[in-house]
Design a protein around this motif. Structure first.
Motif, PDB file in Angstrom:
ATOM      1  N   LYS A  21     -79.296  73.951  49.233  1.00  0.00           N
ATOM      2  CA  LYS A  21     -78.171  73.027  49.398  1.00  0.00           C
ATOM      3  C   LYS A  21     -78.516  71.814  50.263  1.00  0.00           C
ATOM      4  CE  LYS A  21     -75.489  77.181  49.779  1.00  0.00           C
ATOM      5  NZ  LYS A  21     -74.794  77.976  50.760  1.00  0.00           N
ATOM      6  N   ILE A  22     -79.749  71.694  50.702  1.00  0.00           N
ATOM      7  CA  ILE A  22     -80.152  70.617  51.604  1.00  0.00           C
ATOM      8  C   ILE A  22     -80.002  69.269  50.917  1.00  0.00           C
ATOM      9  CG2 ILE A  22     -82.130  69.605  52.846  1.00  0.00           C
ATOM     10  CD1 ILE A  22     -81.102  72.119  54.222  1.00  0.00           C
ATOM     11  N   ASP A  23     -79.448  68.300  51.654  1.00  0.00           N
ATOM     12  CA  ASP A  23     -79.379  66.930  51.159  1.00  0.00           C
ATOM     13  C   ASP A  23     -79.847  65.982  52.268  1.00  0.00           C
ATOM     14  OD1 ASP A  23     -77.227  66.558  52.954  1.00  0.00           O
ATOM     15  OD2 ASP A  23     -75.714  66.786  51.398  1.00  0.00           O
ATOM     16  N   THR A  24     -79.805  64.676  52.008  1.00  0.00           N
ATOM     17  CA  THR A  24     -80.328  63.712  52.982  1.00  0.00           C
ATOM     18  C   THR A  24     -79.533  63.718  54.286  1.00  0.00           C
ATOM     19  OG1 THR A  24     -79.092  61.927  51.916  1.00  0.00           O
ATOM     20  CG2 THR A  24     -81.408  62.203  51.278  1.00  0.00           C
ATOM     21  N   ASP A  25     -78.252  64.018  54.218  1.00  0.00           N
ATOM     22  CA  ASP A  25     -77.466  64.124  55.458  1.00  0.00           C
ATOM     23  C   ASP A  25     -77.984  65.266  56.324  1.00  0.00           C
ATOM     24  OD1 ASP A  25     -75.815  62.000  54.772  1.00  0.00           O
ATOM     25  OD2 ASP A  25     -74.259  63.285  53.909  1.00  0.00           O
ATOM     26  N   ASP A  26     -78.391  66.362  55.687  1.00  0.00           N
ATOM     27  CA  ASP A  26     -78.953  67.491  56.430  1.00  0.00           C
ATOM     28  C   ASP A  26     -80.281  67.114  57.081  1.00  0.00           C
ATOM     29  OD1 ASP A  26     -76.880  69.334  55.728  1.00  0.00           O
ATOM     30  OD2 ASP A  26     -77.838  69.618  53.775  1.00  0.00           O
ATOM     31  N   VAL A  27     -81.080  66.294  56.382  1.00  0.00           N
ATOM     32  CA  VAL A  27     -82.354  65.842  56.946  1.00  0.00           C
ATOM     33  C   VAL A  27     -82.091  65.042  58.218  1.00  0.00           C
ATOM     34  CG1 VAL A  27     -84.438  64.452  56.560  1.00  0.00           C
ATOM     35  CG2 VAL A  27     -83.511  65.845  54.695  1.00  0.00           C
ATOM     36  N   ASP A  28     -81.119  64.139  58.163  1.00  0.00           N
ATOM     37  CA  ASP A  28     -80.765  63.346  59.347  1.00  0.00           C
ATOM     38  C   ASP A  28     -80.256  64.244  60.476  1.00  0.00           C
ATOM     39  OD1 ASP A  28     -81.460  60.927  58.163  1.00  0.00           O
ATOM     40  OD2 ASP A  28     -79.434  60.558  57.413  1.00  0.00           O
ATOM     41  N   TYR A  29     -79.405  65.201  60.136  1.00  0.00           N
ATOM     42  CA  TYR A  29     -78.865  66.133  61.125  1.00  0.00           C
ATOM     43  C   TYR A  29     -79.995  66.932  61.786  1.00  0.00           C
ATOM     44  CZ  TYR A  29     -76.432  70.208  63.029  1.00  0.00           C
ATOM     45  OH  TYR A  29     -75.985  71.210  63.860  1.00  0.00           O
ATOM     46  N   ALA A  30     -80.883  67.490  60.972  1.00  0.00           N
ATOM     47  CA  ALA A  30     -81.993  68.289  61.505  1.00  0.00           C
ATOM     48  C   ALA A  30     -82.905  67.433  62.371  1.00  0.00           C
ATOM     49  CB  ALA A  30     -82.788  68.917  60.358  1.00  0.00           C
ATOM     50  N   SER A  31     -83.111  66.204  61.959  1.00  0.00           N
ATOM     51  CA  SER A  31     -83.952  65.298  62.731  1.00  0.00           C
ATOM     52  C   SER A  31     -83.369  65.054  64.126  1.00  0.00           C
ATOM     53  CB  SER A  31     -84.086  63.972  61.973  1.00  0.00           C
ATOM     54  OG  SER A  31     -84.786  63.032  62.728  1.00  0.00           O
ATOM     55  N   LYS A  32     -82.088  64.769  64.172  1.00  0.00           N
ATOM     56  CA  LYS A  32     -81.433  64.484  65.466  1.00  0.00           C
ATOM     57  C   LYS A  32     -81.286  65.735  66.325  1.00  0.00           C
ATOM     58  CE  LYS A  32     -79.051  60.527  63.611  1.00  0.00           C
ATOM     59  NZ  LYS A  32     -78.028  60.184  62.679  1.00  0.00           N
ATOM     60  N   LYS A  33     -80.734  66.794  65.753  1.00  0.00           N
ATOM     61  CA  LYS A  33     -80.520  68.027  66.521  1.00  0.00           C
ATOM     62  C   LYS A  33     -81.840  68.691  66.901  1.00  0.00           C
ATOM     63  CE  LYS A  33     -76.030  68.285  66.696  1.00  0.00           C
ATOM     64  NZ  LYS A  33     -75.277  68.311  67.922  1.00  0.00           N
ATOM     65  N   GLY A  34     -82.805  68.629  65.983  1.00  0.00           N
ATOM     66  CA  GLY A  34     -84.117  69.195  66.267  1.00  0.00           C
ATOM     67  C   GLY A  34     -84.797  68.471  67.419  1.00  0.00           C
ATOM     68  N   THR A  35     -84.688  67.141  67.436  1.00  0.00           N
ATOM     69  CA  THR A  35     -85.267  66.352  68.525  1.00  0.00           C
ATOM     70  C   THR A  35     -84.637  66.744  69.855  1.00  0.00           C
ATOM     71  OG1 THR A  35     -85.786  64.504  67.058  1.00  0.00           O
ATOM     72  CG2 THR A  35     -85.601  64.013  69.422  1.00  0.00           C
ATOM     73  N   THR A  36     -83.324  66.868  69.864  1.00  0.00           N
ATOM     74  CA  THR A  36     -82.620  67.251  71.093  1.00  0.00           C
ATOM     75  C   THR A  36     -83.090  68.612  71.597  1.00  0.00           C
ATOM     76  OG1 THR A  36     -80.680  65.958  70.454  1.00  0.00           O
ATOM     77  CG2 THR A  36     -80.340  67.675  72.107  1.00  0.00           C
ATOM     78  N   LYS A  37     -83.154  69.595  70.712  1.00  0.00           N
ATOM     79  CA  LYS A  37     -83.534  70.946  71.139  1.00  0.00           C
ATOM     80  C   LYS A  37     -84.995  71.006  71.563  1.00  0.00           C
ATOM     81  CE  LYS A  37     -82.814  75.793  70.300  1.00  0.00           C
ATOM     82  NZ  LYS A  37     -81.979  76.749  69.616  1.00  0.00           N
ATOM     83  N   ASN A  61     -91.480  65.974  63.319  1.00  0.00           N
ATOM     84  CA  ASN A  61     -91.958  64.604  63.159  1.00  0.00           C
ATOM     85  C   ASN A  61     -92.050  64.209  61.698  1.00  0.00           C
ATOM     86  OD1 ASN A  61     -92.156  63.896  65.880  1.00  0.00           O
ATOM     87  ND2 ASN A  61     -94.176  64.832  66.073  1.00  0.00           N
ATOM     88  N   LEU A  62     -92.443  65.155  60.840  1.00  0.00           N
ATOM     89  CA  LEU A  62     -92.518  64.850  59.416  1.00  0.00           C
ATOM     90  C   LEU A  62     -91.147  64.461  58.869  1.00  0.00           C
ATOM     91  CD1 LEU A  62     -94.508  66.812  56.729  1.00  0.00           C
ATOM     92  CD2 LEU A  62     -92.330  65.774  56.233  1.00  0.00           C
ATOM     93  N   ILE A  63     -90.126  65.250  59.171  1.00  0.00           N
ATOM     94  CA  ILE A  63     -88.814  64.881  58.606  1.00  0.00           C
ATOM     95  C   ILE A  63     -88.253  63.622  59.270  1.00  0.00           C
ATOM     96  CG2 ILE A  63     -88.238  67.168  57.698  1.00  0.00           C
ATOM     97  CD1 ILE A  63     -86.168  67.352  60.041  1.00  0.00           C
ATOM     98  N   LYS A  64     -88.611  63.375  60.518  1.00  0.00           N
ATOM     99  CA  LYS A  64     -88.180  62.130  61.160  1.00  0.00           C
ATOM    100  C   LYS A  64     -88.819  60.929  60.458  1.00  0.00           C
ATOM    101  CE  LYS A  64     -88.328  62.168  65.724  1.00  0.00           C
ATOM    102  NZ  LYS A  64     -88.634  62.570  67.128  1.00  0.00           N
ATOM    103  N   ASP A  65     -90.126  61.020  60.194  1.00  0.00           N
ATOM    104  CA  ASP A  65     -90.790  59.930  59.478  1.00  0.00           C
ATOM    105  C   ASP A  65     -90.271  59.800  58.054  1.00  0.00           C
ATOM    106  OD1 ASP A  65     -92.449  58.720  61.391  1.00  0.00           O
ATOM    107  OD2 ASP A  65     -94.035  60.202  61.123  1.00  0.00           O
ATOM    108  N   TYR A  66     -89.943  60.915  57.431  1.00  0.00           N
ATOM    109  CA  TYR A  66     -89.367  60.882  56.088  1.00  0.00           C
ATOM    110  C   TYR A  66     -88.003  60.184  56.126  1.00  0.00           C
ATOM    111  CZ  TYR A  66     -87.554  62.369  51.585  1.00  0.00           C
ATOM    112  OH  TYR A  66     -87.015  62.377  50.320  1.00  0.00           O
TER     113      TYR A  66
END
Length: 132
Positions: A21-37, A61-66
């Motif tokens: 079910k992953i979409d681009t909004d999830d990529v952005d969410y994971a990028s931000k929340k993952g960075t914080t954690k 870093n890969l998903i952030k660059d993506y």
């Protein structure tokens, strides 16, 4: 401490369902929340995650660059697997909640290792690209 087979199966099943079910909004969410954690834990990573800590940071870093459009030479299923693993990692609600001493990150470790098995080649390619 490791998780039992039933816990591992539940965690893997949730992960496999979530990445479909992953979409681009999830990529952005994971990028931000993952960075914080990662930033919160980076000075003292959970002992259980020490062996894969650098891989986890590389995945992030890969998903952030993506997400920024800097790196697109990666299949969507790799992005979905990384995103799913990071969302699982940052979620306070998983098979074994992170606040439980010692065991709290055991399911996270299982999911991250599972994702690494799926995306290892793409992660190596990304690391080579990043280092050049």
């Amino acid at each position: 401490m490791e998780i039992n087979k039933e816990q591992e199966s539940l965690a893997r099943k949730k992960f496999e369902e979530d990445i479909k079910k992953i979409d681009t909004d999830d990529v952005d969410y994971a990028s931000k929340k993952g960075t914080t954690k990662i930033d919160e834990l980076d000075k003292n990573p959970p002992t259980m995650l020490m062996k894969i800590w650098n891989d986890l940071k590389l995945m992030l870093n890969l998903i952030k660059d993506y997400a920024k459009g800097n790196y697109k030479d990666v299949p969507w299923n790799t992005i979905a697997a990384i995103t799913g693993a990071i969302i699982y990692f940052v979620s306070p609600i998983d098979v074994i909640p992170d606040f439980i001493p010692v065991a709290g990150y055991a399911d996270d470790l299982a999911i991250i290792k599972f994702a690494l098995d799926l995306i290892r080649e793409d992660l190596i390619k990304y690391e080579q690209w990043k280092n050049n």
